[in-house]
Scaffold this motif. Structure first.
Motif, short mmCIF file in Angstrom:
data_model
loop_
_atom_site.label_atom_id
_atom_site.label_comp_id
_atom_site.label_asym_id
_atom_site.label_seq_id
_atom_site.Cartn_x
_atom_site.Cartn_y
_atom_site.Cartn_z
N TYR A 35 6.10 5.44 -11.56
CA TYR A 35 5.88 4.46 -10.49
C TYR A 35 6.56 4.90 -9.20
N ARG A 37 7.23 7.87 -8.17
CA ARG A 37 6.46 8.97 -7.58
C ARG A 37 5.16 8.46 -6.95
N SER A 38 4.61 7.39 -7.50
CA SER A 38 3.36 6.84 -6.94
C SER A 38 3.58 6.11 -5.62
N ASP A 41 2.22 8.17 -3.13
CA ASP A 41 0.82 8.52 -3.38
C ASP A 41 0.14 7.33 -4.05
N GLN A 44 -2.21 7.11 -7.20
CA GLN A 44 -1.70 7.22 -8.57
C GLN A 44 -1.34 5.87 -9.17
N ARG A 45 -1.21 4.84 -8.38
CA ARG A 45 -0.69 3.56 -8.87
C ARG A 45 -1.57 2.89 -9.92
N ASP A 47 -2.94 4.61 -12.41
CA ASP A 47 -2.79 5.35 -13.65
C ASP A 47 -1.91 4.55 -14.63
N PRO A 50 2.32 4.68 -14.06
CA PRO A 50 2.84 3.87 -12.94
C PRO A 50 2.60 2.37 -13.12
#
Length: 139
Positions: A35, A37-38, A41, A44-45, A47, A50
């Motif tokens: 999460y 790292r998202s 970006d 990616q949230r 996925d 996250p």
């Protein structure tokens, strides 16, 4: 910024690994890392990891880093949405930071620099994270 240059600062992030594991199970730190790292970006949230990490972030990390992950300078909690990672942004580095915590120290420079030079240093450091958009040069 000036106060930090003059008087120094201790930055402490507590270890949250056991707390997160207690809340979200054995993979909780990995979900939280995904999460975090998202945050830089948003694509990616959606996925799986996250999505599982967001409620963990909200229950533990948001208190200092904010619900949006933008940080809290008064607490020394960094912005997690940008590309700058003090201890590294890899999944392994973030997992270590979250699990074990961090303790950083900025030494005081008042005696070495004095008030005027400290203001110049603080201004310069501030400018590194606040770039200006210069006007086009007229010829």
């Amino acid at each position: 910024m000036l106060q930090t240059v003059l008087d120094g600062r201790d930055g402490v992030m507590p270890p949250w690994g056991k707390v997160l594991t207690g809340i979200g199970g054995d993979a909780a730190v990995d979900y939280t890392v995904a999460y975090v790292r998202s945050l830089s970006d948003p694509a990616q949230r959606k996925d799986f990891m996250p999505v599982r990490g967001k409620p963990l972030f909200d229950s533990v990390c948001a208190a200092c880093h904010g619900a949006d992950g933008k940080g809290n300078p008064e607490l020394g909690a960094p912005d997690l949405t940008d590309a700058y990672w003090l201890y590294g942004g890899s999944p392994e580095a973030l997992a270590r930071t979250i699990s074990e915590g961090r303790h950083g120290t900025m030494p005081a420079h008042r005696a070495m620099l004095g008030e005027t030079r400290a203001r110049l240093v603080a201004s310069y450091v501030w400018s590194l994270s606040h770039p200006s958009n210069p006007s086009p040069v007229r010829q």
